[in-house]
Design a protein around this motif. Structure first.
Motif, PDB file in Angstrom:
ATOM      1  N   SER A 195      -4.138   5.080   8.446  1.00  0.00           N
ATOM      2  CA  SER A 195      -4.679   3.968   9.241  1.00  0.00           C
ATOM      3  C   SER A 195      -4.164   4.037  10.667  1.00  0.00           C
ATOM      4  O   SER A 195      -4.887   3.745  11.620  1.00  0.00           O
ATOM      5  N   CYS A 196      -2.909   4.446  10.810  1.00  0.00           N
ATOM      6  CA  CYS A 196      -2.283   4.535  12.124  1.00  0.00           C
ATOM      7  C   CYS A 196      -2.895   5.660  12.957  1.00  0.00           C
ATOM      8  O   CYS A 196      -3.191   5.481  14.136  1.00  0.00           O
ATOM      9  N   MET A 225       5.984  -0.369  17.942  1.00  0.00           N
ATOM     10  CA  MET A 225       5.322  -0.244  16.639  1.00  0.00           C
ATOM     11  C   MET A 225       4.850  -1.605  16.108  1.00  0.00           C
ATOM     12  O   MET A 225       3.959  -1.670  15.272  1.00  0.00           O
ATOM     13  N   ILE A 226       5.455  -2.686  16.595  1.00  0.00           N
ATOM     14  CA  ILE A 226       5.095  -4.022  16.122  1.00  0.00           C
ATOM     15  C   ILE A 226       3.718  -4.401  16.670  1.00  0.00           C
ATOM     16  O   ILE A 226       3.461  -4.291  17.858  1.00  0.00           O
ATOM     17  N   GLY A 227       2.843  -4.817  15.766  1.00  0.00           N
ATOM     18  CA  GLY A 227       1.471  -5.132  16.175  1.00  0.00           C
ATOM     19  C   GLY A 227       0.528  -3.961  15.977  1.00  0.00           C
ATOM     20  O   GLY A 227      -0.588  -3.952  16.498  1.00  0.00           O
ATOM     21  N   THR A 228       0.975  -2.949  15.222  1.00  0.00           N
ATOM     22  CA  THR A 228       0.120  -1.809  14.862  1.00  0.00           C
ATOM     23  C   THR A 228      -0.024  -1.801  13.336  1.00  0.00           C
ATOM     24  O   THR A 228       0.679  -2.536  12.643  1.00  0.00           O
ATOM     25  N   PRO A 229      -0.923  -0.975  12.785  1.00  0.00           N
ATOM     26  CA  PRO A 229      -1.032  -0.884  11.320  1.00  0.00           C
ATOM     27  C   PRO A 229       0.289  -0.469  10.647  1.00  0.00           C
ATOM     28  O   PRO A 229       0.481  -0.726   9.466  1.00  0.00           O
ATOM     29  N   MET A 230       1.200   0.154  11.413  1.00  0.00           N
ATOM     30  CA  MET A 230       2.507   0.529  10.864  1.00  0.00           C
ATOM     31  C   MET A 230       3.602  -0.405  11.409  1.00  0.00           C
ATOM     32  O   MET A 230       4.653   0.035  11.854  1.00  0.00           O
ATOM     33  N   THR A 231       3.353  -1.698  11.355  1.00  0.00           N
ATOM     34  CA  THR A 231       4.325  -2.678  11.834  1.00  0.00           C
ATOM     35  C   THR A 231       5.542  -2.703  10.914  1.00  0.00           C
ATOM     36  O   THR A 231       5.414  -2.901   9.710  1.00  0.00           O
ATOM     37  N   PRO A 232       6.762  -2.510  11.482  1.00  0.00           N
ATOM     38  CA  PRO A 232       7.979  -2.601  10.673  1.00  0.00           C
ATOM     39  C   PRO A 232       8.587  -4.002  10.767  1.00  0.00           C
ATOM     40  O   PRO A 232       8.174  -4.809  11.593  1.00  0.00           O
ATOM     41  N   ASN A 233       9.573  -4.282   9.926  1.00  0.00           N
ATOM     42  CA  ASN A 233      10.287  -5.562  10.023  1.00  0.00           C
ATOM     43  C   ASN A 233      11.594  -5.495   9.248  1.00  0.00           C
ATOM     44  O   ASN A 233      11.831  -4.562   8.482  1.00  0.00           O
ATOM     45  N   TYR A 234      12.432  -6.512   9.453  1.00  0.00           N
ATOM     46  CA  TYR A 234      13.673  -6.637   8.677  1.00  0.00           C
ATOM     47  C   TYR A 234      13.308  -6.875   7.215  1.00  0.00           C
ATOM     48  O   TYR A 234      12.350  -7.579   6.908  1.00  0.00           O
ATOM     49  N   VAL A 235      14.116  -6.289   6.315  1.00  0.00           N
ATOM     50  CA  VAL A 235      13.786  -6.400   4.889  1.00  0.00           C
ATOM     51  C   VAL A 235      14.418  -7.619   4.231  1.00  0.00           C
ATOM     52  O   VAL A 235      14.011  -8.024   3.145  1.00  0.00           O
ATOM     53  N   PRO A 264       0.845  -1.205   0.000  1.00  0.00           N
ATOM     54  CA  PRO A 264       0.000   0.000   0.000  1.00  0.00           C
ATOM     55  C   PRO A 264       0.878   1.252   0.000  1.00  0.00           C
ATOM     56  O   PRO A 264       2.084   1.171   0.258  1.00  0.00           O
ATOM     57  N   ASN A 265       0.278   2.386  -0.264  1.00  0.00           N
ATOM     58  CA  ASN A 265       1.016   3.643  -0.172  1.00  0.00           C
ATOM     59  C   ASN A 265       1.280   3.961   1.298  1.00  0.00           C
ATOM     60  O   ASN A 265       0.435   3.721   2.157  1.00  0.00           O
ATOM     61  N   CYS A 266       2.454   4.505   1.598  1.00  0.00           N
ATOM     62  CA  CYS A 266       2.824   4.795   2.992  1.00  0.00           C
ATOM     63  C   CYS A 266       1.905   5.829   3.625  1.00  0.00           C
ATOM     64  O   CYS A 266       1.717   5.830   4.845  1.00  0.00           O
ATOM     65  N   LEU A 267       1.338   6.706   2.815  1.00  0.00           N
ATOM     66  CA  LEU A 267       0.399   7.713   3.348  1.00  0.00           C
ATOM     67  C   LEU A 267      -0.884   7.036   3.831  1.00  0.00           C
ATOM     68  O   LEU A 267      -1.474   7.446   4.831  1.00  0.00           O
ATOM     69  N   TRP A 268      -1.306   5.987   3.127  1.00  0.00           N
ATOM     70  CA  TRP A 268      -2.480   5.218   3.560  1.00  0.00           C
ATOM     71  C   TRP A 268      -2.182   4.524   4.885  1.00  0.00           C
ATOM     72  O   TRP A 268      -3.026   4.479   5.779  1.00  0.00           O
TER      73      TRP A 268
END
Length: 317
Positions: free
Chosen positions: A228-229, A271-281, A220-224
């Motif tokens: 959501s966040c 931030m993990i477990g939110t609509p903006m969950t990050p992770n290793y790429v 999705p687009n990061c703005l979306w």
């Protein structure tokens, strides 16, 4: 006690003047949430209500990351600070207490380390080259860590390999539960285990079961993702906490403006477990990112790049 927003709200509601002001602010915040346009008089009334709370304990109240009524507490905070949510970069005041002010969460990690080096050494044989596997085994020695890790893993893998999609909302809730309720001595070792090979890196990247918690079929687009966040009290609060504690600066030894890298890592875990969950790429680096793109962002491309850059190019993180 009044630094706790739930207690501060009770104090305010017991005072007729403060109560009336607070109820006005609640209506203002509700209108804002529903994207209703306020007339001039209503805007003035909302602004005056915010100014009137200047002497109230509500203005400086905070929440705790592990408190029972966390969502209620955060709702109070954003009701009082609703004007802060107008712009993305106005979110830099965290609703959470500073980590140094919070209760120290003691763990029995030293006991577990002794167990690991003693009777459980056969179970951990061969883990020396895979710190992530070792961290998982240490977690398994704690009933709480094992139970909550098993809980989110089973929820987040449901539907895998079939046409069913996983329940991302439940998966996120399970992840938040794990990172909030399990002592950080366990969670940090699992999430930030140092790897020398891709086999270990893959285990680290899959810690949060990314097929469910992180990835969508298309990016999705990061703005979306940001929108959501901001609609979610917990995500908005974690983002504010992340912005405050992971603000990068070139001249600092650890790259952080607050000189507290540990607080940044804690905010990242939040931030993990939110609509903006990050992770290793990938399996071969410690680079992290959000699962989103800035293509087709139009005249908001710069803002979108800043959101993505918070994670991808953040010296503090």
């Amino acid at each position: 006690p009044s630094s706790d927003c739930v207690v501060a709200e009770q104090l305010c509601l017991s005072d007729s003047t403060c109560n009336a002001t607070y109820r006005t602010l609640e209506n203002c915040t509700l209108a804002k949430t529903r994207l209703l346009s306020l007339d001039h008089d209503s805007r003035v009334r909302c602004l005056n209500a915010e100014l009137d709370l200047g002497n109230s304990s509500l203005l400086h109240c905070k929440c705790h990351r592990r408190m029972k009524r966390q969502e209620h507490c955060l709702r109070i905070f954003w009701t009082v600070h609703s004007s802060m949510t107008d712009g993305y970069f106005n979110l830099e005041t965290s609703p959470y207490e500073n980590p140094a002010n919070e209760e120290h969460w003691k763990t029995d990690y030293s006991k577990l380390a002794a167990l690991v080096s003693g009777k459980n050494c056969s179970q951990l044989a061969g883990d020396a080259t895979n710190p992530c596997l070792r961290a998982t085994h240490v977690c398994n020695l704690s009933k709480k860590c094992f139970r909550l890790r098993t809980d989110y893993a089973s929820i987040c893998t449901r539907g895998a390999g079939s046409e069913d999609v996983c329940d991302r909302r439940k998966c996120h809730r399970g992840l938040r539960n794990f990172f909030e309720k399990v002592p950080e001595d366990f969670t940090k070792r699992i999430l930030f285990c140092p790897c020398q090979d891709e086999f270990c890196g893959e285990r680290r990247r899959k810690t949060i079961v990314p097929d469910c918690s992180f990835q969508y079929n298309t990016k999705p687009n990061c703005l979306w993702l940001l929108d959501s966040c901001l609609e979610d009290h917990i995500c908005k609060s974690r983002l504010a906490d992340f912005q405050q504690n992971c603000q990068p600066v070139d001249m600092s030894p650890d790259g952080c403006s607050l000189h507290n890298h540990a607080a940044c890592l804690q905010a990242y875990m939040g931030m993990i477990g939110t609509p903006m969950t990050p992770n290793y790429v990938s399996n071969s680096s410690v680079e992290v990112s959000l699962w989103c793109t800035c293509e087709n962002s139009g005249n908001q491309k710069e803002k979108c790049d800043q959101i993505l850059g918070m994670f991808e190019n953040n010296k503090c993180l």
